[in-house]
Scaffold this motif. Sequence first.
Motif, mmCIF file in Angstrom:
data_model
loop_
_atom_site.group_PDB
_atom_site.id
_atom_site.type_symbol
_atom_site.label_atom_id
_atom_site.label_comp_id
_atom_site.label_asym_id
_atom_site.label_seq_id
_atom_site.Cartn_x
_atom_site.Cartn_y
_atom_site.Cartn_z
ATOM 1 N N ARG A 106 -23.148 -105.659 33.704
ATOM 2 C CA ARG A 106 -23.716 -105.306 32.403
ATOM 3 C C ARG A 106 -23.717 -106.528 31.497
ATOM 4 N N CYS A 107 -24.910 -106.943 31.098
ATOM 5 C CA CYS A 107 -25.072 -108.099 30.218
ATOM 6 C C CYS A 107 -25.838 -107.707 28.957
ATOM 7 N N PHE A 108 -25.701 -106.485 28.528
ATOM 8 C CA PHE A 108 -26.366 -106.003 27.322
ATOM 9 C C PHE A 108 -25.369 -105.265 26.433
ATOM 10 N N GLU A 109 -25.607 -105.334 25.136
ATOM 11 C CA GLU A 109 -24.798 -104.624 24.153
ATOM 12 C C GLU A 109 -25.488 -103.300 23.797
ATOM 13 N N ASP A 110 -24.747 -102.221 23.799
ATOM 14 C CA ASP A 110 -25.296 -100.921 23.403
ATOM 15 C C ASP A 110 -24.129 -100.014 23.061
ATOM 16 N N GLY A 111 -23.958 -99.782 21.753
ATOM 17 C CA GLY A 111 -22.837 -98.957 21.310
ATOM 18 C C GLY A 111 -22.913 -97.525 21.788
ATOM 19 N N GLY A 112 -24.120 -97.101 22.211
ATOM 20 C CA GLY A 112 -24.276 -95.727 22.673
ATOM 21 C C GLY A 112 -23.883 -95.525 24.124
ATOM 22 N N VAL A 113 -23.622 -96.642 24.843
ATOM 23 C CA VAL A 113 -23.229 -96.552 26.255
ATOM 24 C C VAL A 113 -21.839 -97.154 26.399
ATOM 25 N N THR A 114 -20.864 -96.314 26.665
ATOM 26 C CA THR A 114 -19.469 -96.753 26.746
ATOM 27 C C THR A 114 -19.237 -97.614 27.981
ATOM 28 N N HIS A 115 -18.502 -98.706 27.799
ATOM 29 C CA HIS A 115 -18.101 -99.540 28.934
ATOM 30 C C HIS A 115 -16.705 -99.116 29.359
ATOM 31 N N VAL A 116 -16.506 -98.936 30.655
ATOM 32 C CA VAL A 116 -15.243 -98.420 31.166
ATOM 33 C C VAL A 116 -14.068 -99.331 30.805
ATOM 34 N N GLU A 117 -14.322 -100.622 30.584
ATOM 35 C CA GLU A 117 -13.266 -101.561 30.220
ATOM 36 C C GLU A 117 -13.188 -101.805 28.710
ATOM 37 N N GLY A 118 -14.079 -101.178 27.950
ATOM 38 C CA GLY A 118 -13.990 -101.234 26.492
ATOM 39 C C GLY A 118 -14.747 -102.361 25.825
ATOM 40 N N SER A 119 -15.306 -103.315 26.578
ATOM 41 C CA SER A 119 -16.050 -104.422 25.988
ATOM 42 C C SER A 119 -16.999 -105.010 27.021
ATOM 43 N N ILE A 120 -17.953 -105.838 26.561
ATOM 44 C CA ILE A 120 -18.929 -106.454 27.463
ATOM 45 C C ILE A 120 -18.427 -107.827 27.889
ATOM 46 N N ASP A 121 -18.102 -107.951 29.165
ATOM 47 C CA ASP A 121 -17.603 -109.213 29.718
ATOM 48 C C ASP A 121 -17.926 -109.221 31.215
ATOM 49 N N PRO A 122 -19.130 -109.681 31.585
ATOM 50 C CA PRO A 122 -19.535 -109.605 32.998
ATOM 51 C C PRO A 122 -18.659 -110.415 33.952
ATOM 52 N N LEU A 123 -18.084 -111.537 33.478
ATOM 53 C CA LEU A 123 -17.215 -112.317 34.363
ATOM 54 C C LEU A 123 -15.945 -111.547 34.692
ATOM 55 N N ARG A 124 -15.391 -110.860 33.688
ATOM 56 C CA ARG A 124 -14.217 -110.015 33.938
ATOM 57 C C ARG A 124 -14.581 -108.887 34.897
ATOM 58 N N ASP A 125 -15.744 -108.271 34.681
ATOM 59 C CA ASP A 125 -16.167 -107.159 35.538
ATOM 60 C C ASP A 125 -16.334 -107.626 36.981
ATOM 61 N N ALA A 126 -16.918 -108.819 37.160
ATOM 62 C CA ALA A 126 -17.093 -109.358 38.508
ATOM 63 C C ALA A 126 -15.740 -109.575 39.180
ATOM 64 N N GLU A 127 -14.784 -110.053 38.408
ATOM 65 C CA GLU A 127 -13.450 -110.305 38.956
ATOM 66 C C GLU A 127 -12.754 -109.009 39.352
ATOM 67 N N ILE A 128 -12.967 -107.947 38.576
ATOM 68 C CA ILE A 128 -12.353 -106.656 38.904
ATOM 69 C C ILE A 128 -12.827 -106.187 40.279
ATOM 70 N N ILE A 129 -14.139 -106.206 40.494
ATOM 71 C CA ILE A 129 -14.673 -105.751 41.778
ATOM 72 C C ILE A 129 -14.219 -106.668 42.909
ATOM 73 N N GLU A 130 -14.289 -107.980 42.671
ATOM 74 C CA GLU A 130 -13.886 -108.941 43.704
ATOM 75 C C GLU A 130 -12.416 -108.744 44.085
ATOM 76 N N THR A 131 -11.569 -108.490 43.102
ATOM 77 C CA THR A 131 -10.138 -108.272 43.367
ATOM 78 C C THR A 131 -9.927 -107.049 44.234
ATOM 79 N N GLU A 132 -10.657 -105.974 43.954
ATOM 80 C CA GLU A 132 -10.511 -104.759 44.757
ATOM 81 C C GLU A 132 -10.936 -105.002 46.200
ATOM 82 N N LEU A 133 -11.989 -105.767 46.390
ATOM 83 C CA LEU A 133 -12.449 -106.081 47.746
ATOM 84 C C LEU A 133 -11.427 -106.957 48.471
#
Length: 366
Positions: A106-133
């Motif tokens: 997710r590389c877009f801001e939209d207050g109407g769509v909740t992010h499961v981690e609470g903020s927009i940070d695609p590098l953090r999101d990529a790391e979360i998935i990579e860590t699980e793998l």
Amino acid sequence: MGFNCGIVGLPNVGKSTLFNALTATAQAEAANYPFCTIEPNTGRVAVPDPRLNEIARLAKSAAILPTSLEFVDIAGLVRGASTGEGLGNQFLGHIRAVDAICHVLRCFEDGGVTHVEGSIDPLRDAEIIETELLIADLESMERRTELAIKRARGGDKEAKRFVDVAEPVLAALREGRPARQVALSAELQPDLRALHLLSAKPVLYICNVAESDAAQGNAHSQAVAAMADDQGMASVVISAAIEAEVSQLDDHAERTAFLADLGLTETGLSRVIAAGYRLLDLLTFFTAGPKETRAWTVRRGATAPQAAGVIHSDFQRGFIRAETITYADFVAYGGEQGAKDAGKMRQEGKDYVAQDGDIFLFRFNV
């Protein structure tokens, strides 16, 4: 031989919207191309290739059949998926079955769509998935390697070969590095692929941006592109919202005009397919005749018999030779007969390595 890409990502990043739009766009763009939805979460899309129409015109073919890629929509992963959070084990199993990973960020801001981690940070999101793998691979490899070491000590040659691959992979995983970064000899590469490790799969990062950023991207997508470059992976910018709108337009001219108004020359589908094709290191060869012109896909480095085997296993098993014309010669001399008369049809044997754009007629006997 089919190639498929698993679409993964955290919840609410636009993953399923993108999948639905891509497959619907493929159906809308298909014209005389076949399209099918294999299962509700699996779609096969044609790989655009302008060479097909030119070959078909010269061969006077009745039908045109493109090669394709398959996209699998894998339900959203969450932090802790490797330990079963959010049915994680089931979804990780689905990832294990694909050839490459399309990671939607997710590389877009939209207050109407909740992010499961609470903020927009695609590098953090990529790391979360990579860590699980990585965690899932580490647990799996530790168990398998322990058993293989015991068998190798008993003289099991197959187990010894497994250990030769497993030990450097385990070392990388314990350091937090994915298996795809492990340097192995060409001889052992097939053994690495046979392990079906999640972190060994090539990754295409798909930056889902707002409509206004679809043409140029934004700071988030630029950060992702830099990360992908560092990893030797790939990234593309796409707007799932735009793709959803494009998928509703049946007329080609209308789609082209709509994209042009947004500063775009092609659909996100085309960019994703092209990037996925490059990521998997694939090439296209063709067969042509009055009945049909057809594109086929093989990995770069495939021999002529292996290419023949993509069409039918009997072609590979009874391979005699391949009558081969390059695309450039096929066009320059007006088709098969013209190329043959000009001495541009070659007789290639079992050691010939298929080249992108080759037009083959396989001779075989079984």
